[in-house]
Design a protein around this motif. Structure first.
Motif, short mmCIF file in Angstrom:
data_model
loop_
_atom_site.label_atom_id
_atom_site.label_comp_id
_atom_site.label_asym_id
_atom_site.label_seq_id
_atom_site.Cartn_x
_atom_site.Cartn_y
_atom_site.Cartn_z
N THR A 210 -4.77 -25.12 -12.87
CA THR A 210 -4.48 -25.27 -11.44
C THR A 210 -3.06 -24.80 -11.13
N VAL A 211 -2.13 -25.11 -12.02
CA VAL A 211 -0.76 -24.62 -11.87
C VAL A 211 -0.74 -23.09 -11.94
N PHE A 212 -1.52 -22.53 -12.85
CA PHE A 212 -1.56 -21.08 -13.00
C PHE A 212 -2.11 -20.40 -11.74
N VAL A 213 -3.15 -20.98 -11.12
CA VAL A 213 -3.68 -20.37 -9.91
C VAL A 213 -2.68 -20.50 -8.76
N GLY A 214 -1.98 -21.63 -8.70
CA GLY A 214 -0.91 -21.77 -7.72
C GLY A 214 0.17 -20.72 -7.93
N PHE A 215 0.47 -20.44 -9.19
CA PHE A 215 1.45 -19.39 -9.52
C PHE A 215 0.94 -18.03 -9.05
N ALA A 216 -0.33 -17.75 -9.33
CA ALA A 216 -0.92 -16.46 -8.92
C ALA A 216 -0.88 -16.31 -7.40
N ALA A 217 -1.25 -17.38 -6.68
CA ALA A 217 -1.25 -17.32 -5.21
C ALA A 217 0.17 -17.14 -4.68
N GLY A 218 1.12 -17.87 -5.24
CA GLY A 218 2.51 -17.75 -4.80
C GLY A 218 3.08 -16.37 -5.06
N LEU A 219 2.74 -15.80 -6.21
CA LEU A 219 3.24 -14.47 -6.55
C LEU A 219 2.67 -13.42 -5.61
N MET A 220 1.38 -13.51 -5.31
CA MET A 220 0.78 -12.57 -4.38
C MET A 220 1.38 -12.71 -2.98
N LEU A 221 1.64 -13.96 -2.57
CA LEU A 221 2.24 -14.18 -1.25
C LEU A 221 3.64 -13.58 -1.18
N MET A 222 4.41 -13.70 -2.25
CA MET A 222 5.75 -13.15 -2.26
C MET A 222 5.72 -11.62 -2.20
N ILE A 223 4.76 -11.01 -2.88
CA ILE A 223 4.62 -9.55 -2.82
C ILE A 223 4.36 -9.10 -1.39
N ALA A 224 3.49 -9.85 -0.70
CA ALA A 224 3.18 -9.49 0.69
C ALA A 224 4.37 -9.71 1.62
N LEU A 225 5.05 -10.85 1.47
CA LEU A 225 6.11 -11.21 2.41
C LEU A 225 7.42 -10.48 2.17
N THR A 226 7.67 -10.08 0.92
CA THR A 226 8.96 -9.42 0.63
C THR A 226 8.86 -7.91 0.49
N GLU A 227 7.63 -7.38 0.36
CA GLU A 227 7.50 -5.94 0.15
C GLU A 227 6.56 -5.28 1.15
N LEU A 228 5.31 -5.73 1.18
CA LEU A 228 4.31 -5.02 1.98
C LEU A 228 4.54 -5.17 3.48
N LEU A 229 4.64 -6.40 3.97
CA LEU A 229 4.76 -6.60 5.41
C LEU A 229 6.11 -6.13 5.97
N PRO A 230 7.23 -6.34 5.27
CA PRO A 230 8.48 -5.75 5.78
C PRO A 230 8.41 -4.23 5.91
N ASP A 231 7.77 -3.57 4.93
CA ASP A 231 7.60 -2.11 5.03
C ASP A 231 6.71 -1.75 6.21
N ALA A 232 5.64 -2.54 6.41
CA ALA A 232 4.70 -2.25 7.49
C ALA A 232 5.34 -2.40 8.87
N LEU A 233 6.29 -3.32 8.99
CA LEU A 233 6.92 -3.62 10.28
C LEU A 233 8.30 -3.00 10.40
N SER A 234 8.59 -1.97 9.63
CA SER A 234 9.92 -1.39 9.61
C SER A 234 10.14 -0.30 10.66
N SER A 235 9.09 0.05 11.41
CA SER A 235 9.24 1.10 12.42
C SER A 235 10.17 0.65 13.55
N PRO A 236 11.04 1.55 14.05
CA PRO A 236 11.89 1.19 15.19
C PRO A 236 11.10 1.06 16.50
N SER A 237 9.88 1.59 16.52
CA SER A 237 9.05 1.55 17.72
C SER A 237 8.27 0.23 17.80
N LYS A 238 8.39 -0.48 18.92
CA LYS A 238 7.65 -1.73 19.10
C LYS A 238 6.15 -1.49 19.08
N LYS A 239 5.71 -0.39 19.67
CA LYS A 239 4.28 -0.08 19.69
C LYS A 239 3.74 0.09 18.27
#
Length: 254
Positions: free
Chosen positions: A200-229
């Motif tokens: 259960t700890v390991f699955v929590g680790f897996a979920a947390g690691l995936m969430l960090m990848i999304a929040l620190t890498e994928l979504l910041p890159d996706a929302l990096s455009s200067p255009s609001k649209k």
């Protein structure tokens, strides 16, 4: 059956739900990551180059899918122990922050190669830990990682293509960048499957690691455009991908 046909059969199909998984099963299932990363590089081959807007939209879709999958895994694990799941997620976040390279280390040369390979190994670690909990959890995690590999392959190929690298080399580089994923998934599965009390700890680790990848890498890159649209479009794509991933996760858990 030819070796290529055997690999395709193992990588893109699943054994029966009640079948016990071996380390080699995890390796073969996760090896589909290579094909999806190479698929992401295809637009650079067909069009010669890819604009930053396409990369941002691909990252938005992957980010939404990864957030939804991480949430599904965490909620499923919390049924077996909310405290253990939270502990695993907290450890994952600390691990992600400690192992995240500085921005200048991503630029070029050997540090960039090490950063890319360690990133892929971290994703494989999350996959292996999820598979150790149950085949269903592993396949839910695999679904989002495969989706994430498409924009990763696209981004890798786009950077290399802009520097004059040939199209076949771009595809090969995108493929090689994710080679650590199935290898680290197999290693993590072999380790975690022998420690049932901590799964259960390991699955929590897996979920947390995936969430960090999304929040620190994928979504910041996706929302990096200067255009609001453009940012609004990326956010909408991320939400749609999250909804699709939740639907897929529900189907796999039934």
């Amino acid at each position: 059956m030819f070796p290529t046909q055997a690999w395709l059969s193992r990588a893109f199909s699943s054994p029966p739900a009640d079948a016990a998984l071996a380390s080699t099963d995890v390796l073969m299932e996760c090896s589909a990551a290579l094909a999806f990363a190479a698929l992401g590089a295809v637009p650079c081959v067909l069009m010669g180059s890819t604009g930053p807007s396409a990369v941002r939209l691909a990252h938005a879709a992957a980010g939404g899918a990864v957030v939804a999958t991480a949430s599904a895994l965490a909620l499923d694990a919390a049924r077996d122990g909310a405290l253990a799941t939270a502990l695993g997620a907290a450890l994952a976040m600390i691990f992600a922050l400690l192992t995240r390279p500085a921005d200048d280390a991503k630029a070029r040369g050997l540090p960039a190669v090490v950063a890319v390979l360690s990133h892929a190994a971290s994703e494989g670690l999350a996959l292996g830990l999820a598979y150790a909990k149950s085949p269903e959890d592993g396949r839910i995690a695999r679904m989002s990682v495969l989706a994430h590999n498409v924009p990763e392959g696209l981004a890798t190929a786009a950077v290399l293509r802009s520097r004059g690298v040939s199209a076949p080399t771009c595809v090969l580089a995108a493929l090689l960048a994710v080679v650590p994923q199935p290898l680290s998934a197999m290693a993590a599965f072999s380790f975690a499957s022998r420690m049932a009390a901590l799964q259960t700890v390991f699955v929590g680790f897996a979920a947390g690691l995936m969430l960090m990848i999304a929040l620190t890498e994928l979504l910041p890159d996706a929302l990096s455009s200067p255009s609001k649209k453009n940012r609004d479009v990326s956010a909408a794509v991320a939400c749609l991908a999250a909804v699709a991933c939740v639907c897929g996760s529900s189907a796999l858990m039934e």
